[in-house]
Design a protein around this motif. Structure first.
Motif, PDB file in Angstrom:
ATOM      1  N   GLU A 133       1.504 -10.477   5.512  1.00  0.00           N
ATOM      2  CA  GLU A 133       2.520 -11.244   6.209  1.00  0.00           C
ATOM      3  C   GLU A 133       2.933 -12.495   5.439  1.00  0.00           C
ATOM      4  O   GLU A 133       3.731 -13.302   5.934  1.00  0.00           O
ATOM      5  CB  GLU A 133       2.052 -11.608   7.627  1.00  0.00           C
ATOM      6  CG  GLU A 133       1.903 -10.401   8.512  1.00  0.00           C
ATOM      7  CD  GLU A 133       2.465 -10.613   9.905  1.00  0.00           C
ATOM      8  OE1 GLU A 133       3.048 -11.678  10.158  1.00  0.00           O
ATOM      9  OE2 GLU A 133       2.325  -9.692  10.720  1.00  0.00           O
ATOM     10  N   GLY A 134       2.387 -12.658   4.260  1.00  0.00           N
ATOM     11  CA  GLY A 134       2.837 -13.722   3.379  1.00  0.00           C
ATOM     12  C   GLY A 134       4.027 -13.236   2.556  1.00  0.00           C
ATOM     13  O   GLY A 134       4.742 -12.315   2.947  1.00  0.00           O
ATOM     14  N   GLU A 135       4.216 -13.824   1.393  1.00  0.00           N
ATOM     15  CA  GLU A 135       5.314 -13.432   0.512  1.00  0.00           C
ATOM     16  C   GLU A 135       4.756 -12.529  -0.590  1.00  0.00           C
ATOM     17  O   GLU A 135       4.047 -12.980  -1.505  1.00  0.00           O
ATOM     18  CB  GLU A 135       5.968 -14.681  -0.091  1.00  0.00           C
ATOM     19  CG  GLU A 135       7.130 -14.410  -1.023  1.00  0.00           C
ATOM     20  CD  GLU A 135       8.378 -13.907  -0.309  1.00  0.00           C
ATOM     21  OE1 GLU A 135       9.399 -13.714  -0.986  1.00  0.00           O
ATOM     22  OE2 GLU A 135       8.343 -13.693   0.921  1.00  0.00           O
ATOM     23  N   VAL A 136       5.027 -11.232  -0.481  1.00  0.00           N
ATOM     24  CA  VAL A 136       4.546 -10.267  -1.470  1.00  0.00           C
ATOM     25  C   VAL A 136       5.514 -10.284  -2.655  1.00  0.00           C
ATOM     26  O   VAL A 136       6.659  -9.861  -2.533  1.00  0.00           O
ATOM     27  CB  VAL A 136       4.454  -8.853  -0.867  1.00  0.00           C
ATOM     28  CG1 VAL A 136       3.953  -7.862  -1.917  1.00  0.00           C
ATOM     29  CG2 VAL A 136       3.531  -8.844   0.339  1.00  0.00           C
ATOM     30  N   VAL A 137       5.051 -10.776  -3.785  1.00  0.00           N
ATOM     31  CA  VAL A 137       5.934 -10.937  -4.944  1.00  0.00           C
ATOM     32  C   VAL A 137       5.734  -9.858  -5.994  1.00  0.00           C
ATOM     33  O   VAL A 137       6.528  -9.749  -6.942  1.00  0.00           O
ATOM     34  CB  VAL A 137       5.749 -12.334  -5.585  1.00  0.00           C
ATOM     35  CG1 VAL A 137       6.214 -13.420  -4.630  1.00  0.00           C
ATOM     36  CG2 VAL A 137       4.284 -12.578  -5.978  1.00  0.00           C
ATOM     37  N   PHE A 138       4.670  -9.063  -5.846  1.00  0.00           N
ATOM     38  CA  PHE A 138       4.455  -7.970  -6.807  1.00  0.00           C
ATOM     39  C   PHE A 138       3.710  -6.846  -6.117  1.00  0.00           C
ATOM     40  O   PHE A 138       2.756  -7.073  -5.373  1.00  0.00           O
ATOM     41  CB  PHE A 138       3.645  -8.446  -8.011  1.00  0.00           C
ATOM     42  CG  PHE A 138       3.206  -7.317  -8.925  1.00  0.00           C
ATOM     43  CD1 PHE A 138       4.120  -6.699  -9.767  1.00  0.00           C
ATOM     44  CD2 PHE A 138       1.897  -6.862  -8.924  1.00  0.00           C
ATOM     45  CE1 PHE A 138       3.724  -5.650 -10.592  1.00  0.00           C
ATOM     46  CE2 PHE A 138       1.495  -5.821  -9.745  1.00  0.00           C
ATOM     47  CZ  PHE A 138       2.423  -5.214 -10.580  1.00  0.00           C
ATOM     48  N   TYR A 139       4.166  -5.614  -6.368  1.00  0.00           N
ATOM     49  CA  TYR A 139       3.473  -4.424  -5.875  1.00  0.00           C
ATOM     50  C   TYR A 139       3.658  -3.329  -6.922  1.00  0.00           C
ATOM     51  O   TYR A 139       4.770  -2.941  -7.226  1.00  0.00           O
ATOM     52  CB  TYR A 139       4.043  -3.974  -4.529  1.00  0.00           C
ATOM     53  CG  TYR A 139       3.072  -3.125  -3.745  1.00  0.00           C
ATOM     54  CD1 TYR A 139       2.491  -3.593  -2.580  1.00  0.00           C
ATOM     55  CD2 TYR A 139       2.714  -1.860  -4.186  1.00  0.00           C
ATOM     56  CE1 TYR A 139       1.583  -2.823  -1.871  1.00  0.00           C
ATOM     57  CE2 TYR A 139       1.807  -1.094  -3.498  1.00  0.00           C
ATOM     58  CZ  TYR A 139       1.246  -1.574  -2.331  1.00  0.00           C
ATOM     59  OH  TYR A 139       0.330  -0.809  -1.649  1.00  0.00           O
ATOM     60  N   GLY A 140       2.548  -2.850  -7.470  1.00  0.00           N
ATOM     61  CA  GLY A 140       2.600  -1.873  -8.545  1.00  0.00           C
ATOM     62  C   GLY A 140       2.862  -0.460  -8.059  1.00  0.00           C
ATOM     63  O   GLY A 140       2.908  -0.176  -6.867  1.00  0.00           O
ATOM     64  N   ALA A 141       2.993   0.431  -9.012  1.00  0.00           N
ATOM     65  CA  ALA A 141       3.343   1.826  -8.725  1.00  0.00           C
ATOM     66  C   ALA A 141       2.168   2.591  -8.118  1.00  0.00           C
ATOM     67  O   ALA A 141       1.006   2.369  -8.465  1.00  0.00           O
ATOM     68  CB  ALA A 141       3.804   2.518 -10.003  1.00  0.00           C
ATOM     69  N   GLU A 142       2.502   3.523  -7.216  1.00  0.00           N
ATOM     70  CA  GLU A 142       1.528   4.417  -6.614  1.00  0.00           C
ATOM     71  C   GLU A 142       2.012   5.855  -6.745  1.00  0.00           C
ATOM     72  O   GLU A 142       3.177   6.096  -7.070  1.00  0.00           O
ATOM     73  CB  GLU A 142       1.308   4.065  -5.138  1.00  0.00           C
ATOM     74  CG  GLU A 142       0.685   2.693  -4.929  1.00  0.00           C
ATOM     75  CD  GLU A 142       0.593   2.322  -3.464  1.00  0.00           C
ATOM     76  OE1 GLU A 142       1.610   2.504  -2.748  1.00  0.00           O
ATOM     77  OE2 GLU A 142      -0.470   1.852  -3.026  1.00  0.00           O
TER      78      GLU A 142
END
Length: 294
Positions: free
Chosen positions: A88-97
Motif C-alpha cells: 500500500e506504499g509506492e511501488v516503484v519497481f517490480y521485476g518480471a515473473e
C-alpha cells in the motif's frame, strides 16, 4: 505513479497481480530528474534477525562475511509510515515473473544483477507519487558471492549463487565460470556452489537451504508474508518527493552482509568444510539502511 492497492490482500506471490516492469513502458516520458537506486554491501553494518533486532550466531552454526559479486532485487516499495501495509506504499519497481515452471515465479532470465556501488534501477520522478516516505522495502531475488572453505586441509575460495526470492524460475545460471541448467522452479533458498581445485578443475554442486533471514523492524505493525524476502529499512531523515525536483534523487540501499553466510558447523570450528558434513542453512541479508545521498 499509483499505489498498488491490490497488493495488501494477497500473499507475496503475493505481490503479483499488478506490477511496474523493470524498464519504462513504450511512450513513457523519461526526461527530467529521476529516482535512482544504488546497491551497497556493508560488512560492518549491524547484523539483524527477522524482527530487526541484533542477532548473534546460533550454537552449532558457523558464519562468515562473504565477498559479494552481485545482487538482484524483485521489488522496491516506499512506505510513508511503519503502519503502511505491504503493497500500500509506492511501488516503484517490480521485476518480471513467469508461469513457465508451473506456479508463478520470478523470471531469473530477466534479472537485473548489479554489484557494490552500481545503479540497480532508476525511474523518472514524474512517475513517483509526491509525499514523505519513512521506510523502504526491497524484495531480494538473487545473490552471488565468494566464500572461504576448506577441503583436505587446504583452504580455498569458492563462489555461491543463492536464489532468495519466494520462488524462481531458472533456465540456466552461471555461478562463476561454470553454468548449471535447471529449467524449473526453485523455492527460496536454492543454491549452487563452484570451486576450482588443482588438476581437477571446476566442480559444482547445488542444494536447498531451509531458511532465509529477512529483517523487518516493522514486524509488529506491518508484517510480511512468510516465504518472501522483503527486507525493510528506515530512512534516517525520511525521503521527501515534492514533484518540483530539478535534479536526480539518489538512494543507496545499504545491505548488511555481516556474517550473512551461515552454515551448520559439524566440527564447531567456524570453518566451512563440506567434506566434514557442513551445509548452508541461511544466506539472508542481515539488514537494510536506505540512505538519501546529499
Amino acid at each position: 505513479m499509483k499505489n498498488w492497492k491490490s497488493l495488501a490482500v494477497i500473499p507475496l506471490i503475493m505481490i503479483s497481480a499488478c506490477k511496474k516492469e523493470e524498464t519504462d513502458p513504450p511512450g513513457t516520458d523519461t526526461s527530467g530528474p529521476r529516482l535512482v537506486f544504488k546497491f551497497k554491501f556493508d560488512p560492518d553494518q549491524e547484523r539483524l534477525n527477522n524482527f530487526g533486532q541484533p542477532s548473534s550466531i546460533p550454537a552449532e552454526h558457523g558464519a562468515q562475511t562473504p565477498d559479494f559479486n552481485g545482487m538482484s532485487a524483485h521489488y522496491i516499495e516506499l512506505a510513508p509510515s511503519g503502519y503502511t501495509p505491504l503493497g500500500e506504499g509506492e511501488v516503484v519497481f517490480y521485476g518480471a515473473e513467469t508461469n513457465v515452471g508451473g506456479e508463478k515465479a520470478v523470471d531469473f532470465s530477466k534479472a537485473i544483477i548489479k554489484g557494490d556501488g552500481e545503479v540497480f534501477y532508476s525511474i523518472p520522478l514524474s512517475q513517483v507519487a509526491t509525499g514523505n516516505y519513512q521506510w523502504a522495502r526491497v524484495s531480494l531475488a538473487y545473490q552471488n558471492f565468494d566464500i572461504n572453505f576448506r577441503w583436505d586441509n587446504v583452504d580455498y575460495t569458492g563462489t555461491l549463487a543463492s536464489f532468495v526470492a519466494y520462488r524462481s524460475y531458472i533456465n540456466t545460471y552461471k555461478i562463476k565460470t561454470a553454468s548449471r541448467s535447471v529449467n524449473a522452479n526453485k523455492d527460496q533458498g536454492y543454491w549452487g556452489f563452484e570451486a576450482t581445485y588443482p588438476v581437477v578443475g571446476a566442480v559444482t554442486i547445488d542444494g536447498q537451504a531451509q531458511g532465509t533471514t529477512v529483517p523487518n523492524p516493522l514486524f509488529d505493525t506491518s508484517p510480511i508474508p512468510a516465504g518472501s524476502c522483503v527486507v525493510t529499512g528506515q530512512f534516517e531523515n525520511g525521503l521527501t518527493i515534492t514533484g518540483n525536483e530539478t535534479e536526480d534523487i539518489v538512494v543507496t540501499l545499504s545491505f548488511s552482509i555481516n556474517n550473512s553466510f551461515e552454515w551448520y558447523d559439524v566440527d564447531q570450528d567456524n570453518i566451512y568444510e563440506t567434506q566434514a558434513g557442513d551445509y548452508p542453512v541461511d544466506m539472508g541479508i542481515r539488514g537494510l539502511i536506505p540512505i538519501v545521498e546529499p
